[in-house]
Design an enzyme around this catalytic site. Sequence first.
Site: not given
Ligand code: 13P
Ligand code: ZN
Length: 275
Positions: A139, A210
């Site tokens: 992600h 996002h």
């Molecule tokens: P984390 O720090 O919990 O991995 O979250 C980062 C993020 O990109 C949330 O979508």
């Molecule tokens: Zn994120």
Amino acid sequence: MKDILKAPFVREMMDTTANMYRLGWDERNGGNISYLLDEKEVAEYLDVNKVIREIPTGFVAKSLVGKIFIVTGTGKYFKNVEKDPETNLGIIRIKEDATTAQLLWGYKDGGRFTSELPAHLMSHMARLKVDPENRVVMHSHPTYTLAMNYVHELDEKKFTHTLWEMCTECIVVFPDGIGVLPWMLCGTNSIGEATAKKMEEFRLVVWGMHGIYGAGKTMDEAFGLIETVEKAAQIYMLTAHLPRVNTIKEEEMVSLAELFKVNYRKDFLDMFNNK
Ligand code: 13P
Ligand code: ZN
């Protein structure tokens, strides 16, 4: 026991997070990666019977019981992984109850796995059903992909089509297209379930306003998918406000897909008349 800091899977996590940070895709703690590991390989570096602590996941991951993942930590910065992998990464195994993660290594400061673990593990479950060799879920918040979210319709067919027009090789790299979700509350089981549903069909899923998820058999595959989308989105953002003089035509996309023998989403092309 071999040195875990030299393990190829740890090195890959270090290299990839550093690359993503340098590309400007992952500001602060933005982004997360999970990588399904081979137990035999892990056992060369760790005593897999030694559980450091147990962390509840908050969801059931039946088909992942016994599986081991290396996962980025929540709140951790991609820019720091290379310097201190043992604090910023963790190796977890899903316990028999399917809802607990057993920490085998990492999260040294008492930390825990990414808040997006539901989306990661649910996506692994979905991808493994369609591709038993899938290993990586990634992600990220790539700049131009995100910018495009604000000026382009968040429609799977239209979004994919626009990106296929932006770089000749896009239809070859992601012939299966891009799934798109509207803005949703992140870090929840609901966004995890919605992402996993899309992952049954796509290796790429945009989270509206996002970021993006990519999945693949290898780190390179998942990274390369996001990298290609980001490049195409950059071309789009550099040209969207200018008159379009030339474009890659659908017939040209089809000839590319045929030459490279990829199974592309025909329903995402107007020439097949499925809107
Ligand atoms: P984390 O720090 O919990 O991995 O979250 C980062 C993020 O990109 C949330 O979508
Ligand atoms: Zn994120």
